[in-house]
Design a protein around this motif. Structure first.
Motif, PDB file in Angstrom:
ATOM      1  N   ALA A 307       0.848  -1.209   0.000  1.00 51.97           N
ATOM      2  CA  ALA A 307       0.000   0.000   0.000  1.00 51.97           C
ATOM      3  C   ALA A 307       0.879   1.254   0.000  1.00 51.97           C
ATOM      4  N   ALA A 308       1.966   1.234   0.797  1.00 52.47           N
ATOM      5  CA  ALA A 308       2.875   2.393   0.830  1.00 52.47           C
ATOM      6  C   ALA A 308       3.501   2.598  -0.556  1.00 52.47           C
ATOM      7  N   GLY A 309       3.923   1.503  -1.177  1.00 49.70           N
ATOM      8  CA  GLY A 309       4.527   1.596  -2.508  1.00 49.70           C
ATOM      9  C   GLY A 309       3.529   2.110  -3.536  1.00 49.70           C
ATOM     10  N   CYS A 310       2.288   1.639  -3.453  1.00 44.44           N
ATOM     11  CA  CYS A 310       1.268   2.102  -4.407  1.00 44.44           C
ATOM     12  C   CYS A 310       1.000   3.589  -4.223  1.00 44.44           C
ATOM     13  N   LEU A 311       0.908   4.036  -2.982  1.00 43.41           N
ATOM     14  CA  LEU A 311       0.629   5.464  -2.747  1.00 43.41           C
ATOM     15  C   LEU A 311       1.707   6.334  -3.369  1.00 43.41           C
ATOM     16  N   LYS A 312       2.958   5.887  -3.288  1.00 40.08           N
ATOM     17  CA  LYS A 312       4.056   6.683  -3.844  1.00 40.08           C
ATOM     18  C   LYS A 312       3.825   7.029  -5.322  1.00 40.08           C
ATOM     19  N   HIS A 313       3.186   6.110  -6.060  1.00 40.55           N
ATOM     20  CA  HIS A 313       2.981   6.346  -7.494  1.00 40.55           C
ATOM     21  C   HIS A 313       2.064   7.545  -7.766  1.00 40.55           C
ATOM     22  N   SER A 314       1.397   8.039  -6.717  1.00 42.07           N
ATOM     23  CA  SER A 314       0.483   9.182  -6.897  1.00 42.07           C
ATOM     24  C   SER A 314       1.133  10.499  -6.490  1.00 42.07           C
ATOM     25  N   MET A 328      -2.753   2.983   6.130  1.00 44.36           N
ATOM     26  CA  MET A 328      -3.758   2.070   6.698  1.00 44.36           C
ATOM     27  C   MET A 328      -5.122   2.307   6.052  1.00 44.36           C
ATOM     28  N   ALA A 329      -5.400   3.553   5.694  1.00 44.26           N
ATOM     29  CA  ALA A 329      -6.683   3.837   5.035  1.00 44.26           C
ATOM     30  C   ALA A 329      -6.770   3.064   3.731  1.00 44.26           C
ATOM     31  N   LEU A 330      -5.657   3.009   3.004  1.00 40.57           N
ATOM     32  CA  LEU A 330      -5.655   2.278   1.743  1.00 40.57           C
ATOM     33  C   LEU A 330      -5.756   0.772   2.003  1.00 40.57           C
TER      34      LEU A 330
END
Ligand SMILES: O=C(O)C(=O)C[C@H](O)[C@H](O)CO
Length: 340
Positions: A307-314, A328-330
């Motif tokens: 989830a942390a890695g995915c958020l970085k892409h934004s 955690m929300a994701l």
């Protein structure tokens, strides 16, 4: 200042990026961001609430001071970052779109970090009080002194009972520049590690194996088995598994494997409308380290990391300045739930 829980050692870099999706110099401006794989991990961990210190060398000029200032803004202790004569390492980025991939051009030869003498680091003092040391395969690729310093750091950490986290980050172009023996040096670094962020390709570089399995997860399973057999200290191997459908659309899954037979898989997520993927692997590594430090179980750890890695892409830039609540929300949206 409290002793850091995590020490990150590596080069603090400046990224000069063509704005938006332009080509380099297409317009007379470049966007500047701070980066560096190990610093990116440090920034993420600081945002997750951990006491983090960076060790490294920056140019003794206003650029070096500003770069260290960026780390401090994100809560990373820079009292162990030295200033020395020389230049800051740079990289130029064009962000891809459509049929044009993103491209990185390094301009970091002879940086203050790369030229710093290995015997200039007092590792027992620099690591004092730490529980973790995070390193990557980028630093030893920068030259003989940086390689020696990285090995010294890893060995000092082992000797002090500090867990070493090592991200393979194999960069062939950097190794070719100085002609170092990547396999031997990376092997020595893997040998000190408690966790490696590495997939079958990295293990192939270090141990020379080939993994012909058709299934991507089976390739990682086979590579991990080889790594656990070769490196008795190694407890975990984590990696992402990325499929690029187009420049802006990837699928990203992840695996965490343990010497004790732990095997946690986070199923692939679709990443559409990618804003900036640079630093995604570092954000993932920081998420996994957060899970291990906090004592999450393996499934929660890999879901948090992914989830942390995915958020970085934004998020534009190399850093991933998101906190535990956002990750955690994701995770809690259900898309990152364990699928049974
Ligand atoms: O590419 C490198 O060497 C860097 O350290 C720059 C980026 O911050 C890094 O690649 C992100 O992982």
């Amino acid at each position: 200042m409290n002793p850091p829980r995590v020490v990150c050692f590596g080069e603090l870099l400046l990224r000069l990026g063509a704005p938006g999706h332009q080509l380099l110099l297409q317009s007379p401006s470049l966007d500047v961001h701070c980066g560096g794989a190990e610093a990116n991990v440090g920034v993420s961990l600081a945002h997750f609430g951990h006491a983090v210190a960076m060790v490294g060398v920056v140019a003794d000029n206003p650029l070096g001071a500003a770069a260290a200032g960026q780390l401090r803004l994100h809560g990373v202790d820079t009292s162990r970052v030295r200033r020395a004569e020389g230049r800051m390492g740079l990289y130029f980025l064009t962000t891809g779109a459509g049929h044009r991939p993103s491209e990185v051009v390094y301009d970091r030869a002879d940086s203050a970090f790369a030229n710093a003498r290995a015997d200039g680091y007092d590792w027992p003092a620099l690591l004092h009080g730490a529980q973790w040391l995070h390193l990557s395969g980028i630093s030893p690729a920068l030259g003989a002194e940086a390689a020696r310093a990285t090995l010294d750091a890893a060995r000092a950490a082992c000797a002090q009972g500090i867990k070493v986290s090592f991200d393979g980050n194999f960069r062939p172009k950097l190794w070719e520049r100085w002609g170092g023996d990547a396999r031997a040096i990376l092997r020595d670094l893997f040998d000190c590690a408690h966790i490696v962020f590495a997939d079958h390709r990295d293990i192939g570089v270090v141990l020379g194996g080939e993994f012909p399995q058709a299934d991507a997860q089976a390739r990682v399973d086979a590579a991990a088995a080889m790594a656990f057999a070769a490196f008795p200290r190694l407890q975990y191997l984590a990696c992402t598994q990325r499929t690029a459908h187009s420049v802006g659309h990837h699928s990203l899954g992840a695996m965490l494997l343990g010497r004790d037979g732990t095997r946690a898989v986070a199923p692939a997520e679709e990443l559409t409308d990618i804003v900036d993927r640079i630093g995604g692997g570092d954000a993932f590594a920081a998420g996994v380290l957060h899970g291990l430090i906090e004592g999450f179980d393996a499934e929660a750890t890999i879901r948090f990391g992914l989830a942390a890695g995915c958020l970085k892409h934004s998020i534009p830039g190399d850093f991933n300045p998101v906190g535990v609540a956002e990750v955690m929300a994701l995770v809690g949206e259900g898309r990152f739930d364990v699928r049974r």
